[in-house]
Motif scaffolding. Structure first.
Motif, PDB file in Angstrom:
ATOM      1  N   ARG A  58       1.858  -2.768  -9.665  1.00 47.31           N
ATOM      2  CA  ARG A  58       0.456  -2.410  -9.475  1.00 47.31           C
ATOM      3  C   ARG A  58      -0.326  -3.677  -9.153  1.00 47.31           C
ATOM      4  O   ARG A  58      -0.374  -4.609  -9.958  1.00 47.31           O
ATOM      5  CB  ARG A  58      -0.109  -1.735 -10.716  1.00 47.31           C
ATOM      6  CG  ARG A  58      -1.527  -1.221 -10.517  1.00 47.31           C
ATOM      7  CD  ARG A  58      -2.026  -0.464 -11.734  1.00 47.31           C
ATOM      8  NE  ARG A  58      -3.367   0.043 -11.491  1.00 47.31           N
ATOM      9  CZ  ARG A  58      -4.079   0.718 -12.391  1.00 47.31           C
ATOM     10  NH1 ARG A  58      -3.554   0.960 -13.599  1.00 47.31           N
ATOM     11  NH2 ARG A  58      -5.285   1.149 -12.096  1.00 47.31           N
ATOM     12  N   ARG A  59      -0.951  -3.686  -7.980  1.00 50.33           N
ATOM     13  CA  ARG A  59      -1.602  -4.926  -7.532  1.00 50.33           C
ATOM     14  C   ARG A  59      -2.642  -4.601  -6.470  1.00 50.33           C
ATOM     15  O   ARG A  59      -2.382  -3.832  -5.543  1.00 50.33           O
ATOM     16  CB  ARG A  59      -0.541  -5.866  -6.971  1.00 50.33           C
ATOM     17  CG  ARG A  59      -1.029  -7.271  -6.621  1.00 50.33           C
ATOM     18  CD  ARG A  59       0.173  -8.171  -6.576  1.00 50.33           C
ATOM     19  NE  ARG A  59      -0.125  -9.504  -6.101  1.00 50.33           N
ATOM     20  CZ  ARG A  59       0.737 -10.515  -6.150  1.00 50.33           C
ATOM     21  NH1 ARG A  59       1.959 -10.311  -6.655  1.00 50.33           N
ATOM     22  NH2 ARG A  59       0.411 -11.710  -5.710  1.00 50.33           N
ATOM     23  N   ASP A  60      -3.804  -5.201  -6.576  1.00 48.65           N
ATOM     24  CA  ASP A  60      -4.869  -5.065  -5.593  1.00 48.65           C
ATOM     25  C   ASP A  60      -4.608  -6.073  -4.479  1.00 48.65           C
ATOM     26  O   ASP A  60      -4.842  -7.275  -4.643  1.00 48.65           O
ATOM     27  CB  ASP A  60      -6.223  -5.322  -6.247  1.00 48.65           C
ATOM     28  CG  ASP A  60      -7.393  -5.094  -5.293  1.00 48.65           C
ATOM     29  OD1 ASP A  60      -7.187  -5.153  -4.064  1.00 48.65           O
ATOM     30  OD2 ASP A  60      -8.519  -4.884  -5.777  1.00 48.65           O
TER      31      ASP A  60
ATOM     32  N   GLU B 182       1.208  -1.090  -4.973  1.00 49.35           N
ATOM     33  CA  GLU B 182       0.083  -0.174  -4.808  1.00 49.35           C
ATOM     34  C   GLU B 182      -0.935  -0.465  -5.902  1.00 49.35           C
ATOM     35  O   GLU B 182      -0.563  -0.803  -7.037  1.00 49.35           O
ATOM     36  CB  GLU B 182       0.582   1.272  -4.891  1.00 49.35           C
ATOM     37  CG  GLU B 182      -0.469   2.348  -5.038  1.00 49.35           C
ATOM     38  CD  GLU B 182      -1.447   2.396  -3.894  1.00 49.35           C
ATOM     39  OE1 GLU B 182      -2.660   2.459  -4.171  1.00 49.35           O
ATOM     40  OE2 GLU B 182      -0.988   2.373  -2.726  1.00 49.35           O
ATOM     41  N   ALA B 183      -2.217  -0.342  -5.586  1.00 50.91           N
ATOM     42  CA  ALA B 183      -3.265  -0.615  -6.566  1.00 50.91           C
ATOM     43  C   ALA B 183      -3.515   0.551  -7.507  1.00 50.91           C
ATOM     44  O   ALA B 183      -3.990   0.357  -8.628  1.00 50.91           O
ATOM     45  CB  ALA B 183      -4.564  -0.986  -5.848  1.00 50.91           C
ATOM     46  N   ASP B 184      -3.211   1.775  -7.078  1.00 46.64           N
ATOM     47  CA  ASP B 184      -3.491   2.967  -7.871  1.00 46.64           C
ATOM     48  C   ASP B 184      -2.310   3.272  -8.773  1.00 46.64           C
ATOM     49  O   ASP B 184      -1.228   3.655  -8.305  1.00 46.64           O
ATOM     50  CB  ASP B 184      -3.774   4.146  -6.929  1.00 46.64           C
ATOM     51  CG  ASP B 184      -4.274   5.384  -7.655  1.00 46.64           C
ATOM     52  OD1 ASP B 184      -3.730   5.703  -8.730  1.00 46.64           O
ATOM     53  OD2 ASP B 184      -5.208   6.025  -7.151  1.00 46.64           O
TER      54      ASP B 184
ATOM     55  N   ARG C  18      -7.668  -8.279  -3.192  1.00 49.41           N
ATOM     56  CA  ARG C  18      -8.114  -9.405  -4.017  1.00 49.41           C
ATOM     57  C   ARG C  18      -6.969 -10.332  -4.417  1.00 49.41           C
ATOM     58  O   ARG C  18      -7.189 -11.510  -4.703  1.00 49.41           O
ATOM     59  CB  ARG C  18      -8.796  -8.876  -5.286  1.00 49.41           C
ATOM     60  CG  ARG C  18     -10.048  -8.053  -5.007  1.00 49.41           C
ATOM     61  CD  ARG C  18     -10.673  -7.572  -6.305  1.00 49.41           C
ATOM     62  NE  ARG C  18     -11.885  -6.788  -6.060  1.00 49.41           N
ATOM     63  CZ  ARG C  18     -12.633  -6.254  -7.010  1.00 49.41           C
ATOM     64  NH1 ARG C  18     -12.294  -6.424  -8.291  1.00 49.41           N
ATOM     65  NH2 ARG C  18     -13.716  -5.553  -6.715  1.00 49.41           N
ATOM     66  N   ASN C  19      -5.772  -9.793  -4.453  1.00 45.25           N
ATOM     67  CA  ASN C  19      -4.627 -10.564  -4.945  1.00 45.25           C
ATOM     68  C   ASN C  19      -3.408 -10.305  -4.063  1.00 45.25           C
ATOM     69  O   ASN C  19      -2.421  -9.703  -4.495  1.00 45.25           O
ATOM     70  CB  ASN C  19      -4.346 -10.172  -6.406  1.00 45.25           C
ATOM     71  CG  ASN C  19      -3.260 -11.002  -7.029  1.00 45.25           C
ATOM     72  OD1 ASN C  19      -2.996 -12.140  -6.610  1.00 45.25           O
ATOM     73  ND2 ASN C  19      -2.599 -10.446  -8.035  1.00 45.25           N
TER      74      ASN C  19
ATOM     75  N   PHE D 159       0.857  -1.182   0.000  1.00 49.94           N
ATOM     76  CA  PHE D 159       0.000   0.000   0.000  1.00 49.94           C
ATOM     77  C   PHE D 159       0.898   1.239   0.000  1.00 49.94           C
ATOM     78  O   PHE D 159       0.765   2.137   0.828  1.00 49.94           O
ATOM     79  CB  PHE D 159      -0.948   0.003   1.201  1.00 49.94           C
ATOM     80  CG  PHE D 159      -1.839  -1.202   1.292  1.00 49.94           C
ATOM     81  CD1 PHE D 159      -3.028  -1.277   0.582  1.00 49.94           C
ATOM     82  CD2 PHE D 159      -1.494  -2.276   2.103  1.00 49.94           C
ATOM     83  CE1 PHE D 159      -3.851  -2.394   0.667  1.00 49.94           C
ATOM     84  CE2 PHE D 159      -2.314  -3.401   2.196  1.00 49.94           C
ATOM     85  CZ  PHE D 159      -3.501  -3.461   1.477  1.00 49.94           C
TER      86      PHE D 159
END
Length: 409
Positions: A314-316, A288-290, A319-320, A268
């Motif tokens: 980039r990774r959520d 980070e997802a964003d 969910r992942n 994050f």
């Protein structure tokens, strides 16, 4: 008329008496009375005040809902905030050693969201009154920086141009190194004349960028935020720690957590509050997802030059989440999830062999749940430090060090 004795403060800062009865802006030990509406005395009269009660510093305090605890002395508020964390941990069967608290000074909030609404005679910009949609103007706010206070006339002018007759604007203003970044949501669809009027309204007010419902209307300078000496271009609406002092305290505690670790993964990661300064001394992998925030971090790293390797992903993580074999390539984890916590990712960290974790949290309850999962998997909670950068509010942040003793260095 109901009379009650306040026994404690609830998690939102309201006084709680037997019943329970809730009374805002009261303190333990006080006798209060007022009209009971359900379980709440909305406008309590203090019959017997606490010796911890002080005169609020701000003249807007009674009519503004921006602060909840200016009526209590600083020592009481600090002890209460630490107790919030202690009770959250105790609910999960966890005891902790606490380091001294870091508290941001008055007038240090560099980011705030004001409300704006048109009136028959003009416009109002400020914060909502307690428990109300009434807007209270706060021309000399004790919470935000002087630069944000000085922006209120400009925000009022923006509201007059861009607010719908019955709508309300949210005006998020961030003080950056190159000027104010103003992001407005809830406005009407702008025509060319209105857009020009907005640009005129911001002239001379030190605005670097104005965005309107996600679209950039005008930019006079690139908004840059500085993370421990490194400039990063700030995307519109990107997350930023509330105060410079609070950010520095979080970063210092994070460094103490990871110590001499030689490779770090920052989960994050945002725009790089922690990752970019760490690259001075070690390689960092930032997740980070964003994508816009990751791009900003990468630009900041490239501009600085001469730093250790920064890789981004980039990774959520909800969910992942990263799996143990991916995490075990590093010898320290920095994790700063949103208020919901990071249960899915923490479950995978618990299965890993990473020796040290620097856990940053803005929600003691979800942190305690996550910490229990790690402790059950063999980690030990070494220490906790509370960071109060939301002065006079019930909001609490913390940094915690968790280690696996048999492999921690």
């Amino acid at each position: 008329m109901t009379r009650t004795v306040i026994e404690r403060l609830g998690h939102l800062g309201d006084g709680v008496g037997p019943g329970p009865v809730f009374a805002p802006r009261t303190l333990p030990g006080e006798v209060v009375e007022g009209e009971l509406d359900g379980s709440r005395i909305s406008v309590p009269r203090i019959v017997t005040p606490s010796d911890r009660r002080i005169a609020p510093a701000c003249r807007h305090y009674r009519s503004c809902g921006g602060c909840a605890l200016q009526h209590a002395d600083g020592g009481f508020v600090a002890a209460w905030k630490q107790n919030i964390v202690e009770r959250a941990l105790a609910a999960q069967g966890i005891a902790a050693t606490f380091r001294p608290m870091a508290i941001s000074p008055p007038r240090s909030r560099r980011r705030a969201t004001f409300s704006g609404r048109r009136t028959k005679k003009g416009a109002l910009v400020g914060f909502h009154a307690p428990g109300s949609d009434t807007i209270t103007p706060v021309l000399d706010c004790n919470l935000v920086t002087p630069q944000l206070s000085a922006a209120l006339p400009m925000l009022t002018a923006l509201t007059m141009v861009g607010a719908a007759r019955k709508g309300e604007l949210a005006l998020t203003v961030t003080e950056t190194r190159t000027g104010l970044d103003v992001a407005v949501t809830g406005g009407k669809t702008l025509n060319q004349t209105q857009t020009a009027a907005l640009v005129t309204s911001m002239a001379g007010a030190g605005v670097a960028r104005l965005s309107w419902d996600g679209e950039i209307v005008a930019q006079q300078a690139e908004p840059l935020v500085n993370f421990a000496g490194f400039d990063v271009p700030m995307p519109p609406g990107a997350f930023l720690q509330a105060t410079v002092e609070g950010e520095a305290a979080l970063r210092s505690a994070m460094r103490d957590c990871i110590g001499a670790s030689t490779s770090v993964i920052d989960l994050f990661a945002g725009c790089g509050t922690f990752a970019l300064p760490l690259c001075e001394s070690k390689p960092v992998h930032a997740v980070e997802a964003d994508g816009t925030m990751l791009d900003a971090l990468d630009q900041g790293w490239r501009r600085a030059g001469g730093l250790h390797m920064l890789s981004t992903e980039r990774r959520d993580l909800f969910r992942n989440p990263l799996l143990p074999d991916e995490l075990d390539r590093f010898d320290a984890i920095v994790i700063d999830p949103p208020r919901a916590g990071a249960q899915a990712q923490m479950a995978q960290i618990a299965k890993s062999e990473v020796p040290v974790i620097a856990a940053i949290s803005c929600n003691p309850v979800t942190f305690a749940v996550d910490a229990k999962m790690l402790i059950q998997a063999g980690y030990r909670l070494d220490w906790v430090q509370v960071v109060d950068q939301f002065r006079w509010s019930p909001h609490v942040e913390l940094v915690a060090r968790l280690i696996k003793d048999h492999i921690a260095r």
